[in-house]
Design a protein around this motif. Structure first.
Motif, mmCIF file in Angstrom:
data_model
loop_
_atom_site.group_PDB
_atom_site.id
_atom_site.type_symbol
_atom_site.label_atom_id
_atom_site.label_comp_id
_atom_site.label_asym_id
_atom_site.label_seq_id
_atom_site.Cartn_x
_atom_site.Cartn_y
_atom_site.Cartn_z
ATOM 1 N N ASP A 193 0.827 -1.203 0.000
ATOM 2 C CA ASP A 193 0.000 0.000 0.000
ATOM 3 C C ASP A 193 0.865 1.258 0.000
ATOM 4 O O ASP A 193 0.502 2.267 -0.601
ATOM 5 N N ARG A 247 -6.197 6.425 9.757
ATOM 6 C CA ARG A 247 -7.113 6.820 8.682
ATOM 7 C C ARG A 247 -7.444 5.633 7.792
ATOM 8 O O ARG A 247 -8.573 5.488 7.329
ATOM 9 N N TYR A 248 -6.469 4.764 7.547
ATOM 10 C CA TYR A 248 -6.763 3.514 6.847
ATOM 11 C C TYR A 248 -7.762 2.684 7.657
ATOM 12 O O TYR A 248 -8.718 2.121 7.123
ATOM 13 N N GLU A 249 -7.525 2.604 8.962
ATOM 14 C CA GLU A 249 -8.402 1.794 9.810
ATOM 15 C C GLU A 249 -9.817 2.355 9.820
ATOM 16 O O GLU A 249 -10.801 1.601 9.810
ATOM 17 N N ALA A 250 -9.933 3.679 9.843
ATOM 18 C CA ALA A 250 -11.258 4.310 9.842
ATOM 19 C C ALA A 250 -12.022 4.011 8.567
ATOM 20 O O ALA A 250 -13.260 4.011 8.560
ATOM 21 N N GLN A 251 -11.308 3.724 7.474
ATOM 22 C CA GLN A 251 -11.954 3.382 6.208
ATOM 23 C C GLN A 251 -12.265 1.893 6.102
ATOM 24 O O GLN A 251 -12.713 1.414 5.058
ATOM 25 N N GLY A 252 -11.990 1.137 7.171
ATOM 26 C CA GLY A 252 -12.309 -0.282 7.187
ATOM 27 C C GLY A 252 -11.272 -1.165 6.524
ATOM 28 O O GLY A 252 -11.557 -2.325 6.218
ATOM 29 N N LYS A 253 -10.075 -0.664 6.312
ATOM 30 C CA LYS A 253 -9.031 -1.459 5.660
ATOM 31 C C LYS A 253 -8.502 -2.497 6.646
ATOM 32 O O LYS A 253 -8.054 -2.157 7.744
#
Length: 308
Positions: A193, A247-253
């Protein structure tokens, strides 16, 4: 981390890897955790399976599906597998991820000798020949996988525990972070990523005393840290990663792979990956650390021309 709900896509975990690395054990562990396992499945038929497998929970929603496959499948082609899955992921309501089980060649050979089984790719040859051929065949899938587990030093219980930690329905919802190193001369990491090119740093390969060492060794670390560009560059990379992860985690990644590259994948990228993994651990993360080309032979032809 891996629980299903009616408003989420059905989770499908592809379980593959080297023969003898623990696929059967992993699938049994997943079954105990509530996954529906299907082993030795022709991946070209996966679309049909996904639309016929019941996998229904008590509320009528589809449960998670674990599909095992390996090099024994007739007409096996890793690139065709990846294309098939990527096509389904775009067109269907399924959330795919891939688990690759790896293992060192010596340990695999020991396991085959111990069980007296023949390697599937070495019917009339020594097991070592089949292991080498399969590793080359499966390398594209290893690079493509979301999660790679090396079972070289694992007992069966170690693998069972790791599978439970990663794939239990009650496992934490935390994102899985992988920090890896690689050599640009040996190909990119297709699942990365974030990729950081460390070739701006002085190359330890051109010091004859450092050449046989790696970025894990203190003399190489000292050489890299002595480069005037190292401290500021690493600080900026570390701060960017720390900024992006939540921020990745907040997007469900579910998975994030941060890759560091240098020319050969043995010195600068290895040191940088180790440094970032240590920094993330200090902040409460638990990253998986992978060094793709750490055991590759050092070669001037790979590194290019030395600076005058």
């Amino acid at each position: 981390m891996l629980s299903d709900s009616p408003d989420r896509p059905t989770r499908v975990l592809l379980v593959t890897g080297l023969s003898g690395a623990g696929k059967t054990t992993a699938l049994r562990a997943l079954e105990d955790l509530g996954w529906e396992p299907v082993d030795n499945f022709p991946v070209r038929l996966i679309g049909r399976l996904l639309h016929t497998a019941p996998g229904a929970g008590q509320d009528g929603d589809s449960g998670p599906l674990a599909i095992g496959f390996d090099s024994r499948t007739r007409g096996f082609d890793p690139h065709a597998v990846m294309a098939e899955i990527e096509g389904l992921a775009k067109a269907e309501d399924f959330a795919f991820s891939t688990l690759f089980l790896d293992c060192g060649a010596e340990e695999l050979e020991r396991r085959y000798n111990e069980t007296r089984r023949r390697h599937p790719l070495a019917a009339d040859r020594p097991a070592a020949a089949g292991i080498a051929a399969e590793r080359e065949l499966m390398e594209p899938l290893r690079r493509w996988a979301d999660v790679v587990i090396s079972t070289t030093d694992f007992s069966s219980n170690d693998l069972l525990r790791t599978i439970r930690e990663l794939f239990a329905p009650t496992a934490p919802q935390d994102m899985t972070v992988t920090v890896s190193s690689f050599g640009f001369a040996r190909g990119m990491v297709p699942t990365a990523d974030l990729v950081f090119d460390m070739r701006f740093l002085d190359n330890p390969h051109w010091d004859e005393n450092l050449r046989p060492l790696t970025g894990r060794d203190a003399p190489v670390a000292e050489r890299i840290q002595g480069d005037p560009a190292w401290a500021e560059a690493f600080e900026r990379i570390r701060d960017l990663v720390i900024f992006l992860l939540p921020r990745y985690e907040a997007q469900g990644k579910a998975y994030v792979n941060i890759a560091f590259g240098c020319t050969g994948g043995k010195h600068r990228s290895v040191f940088a990956a180790e440094a970032l993994a240590a920094a993330l651990r200090g902040l409460g993360h638990n990253p998986t650390l992978l060094h793709r080309n750490l055991d590759s032979n050092a070669a001037d032809g790979v590194e290019g021309a030395a600076r005058a």
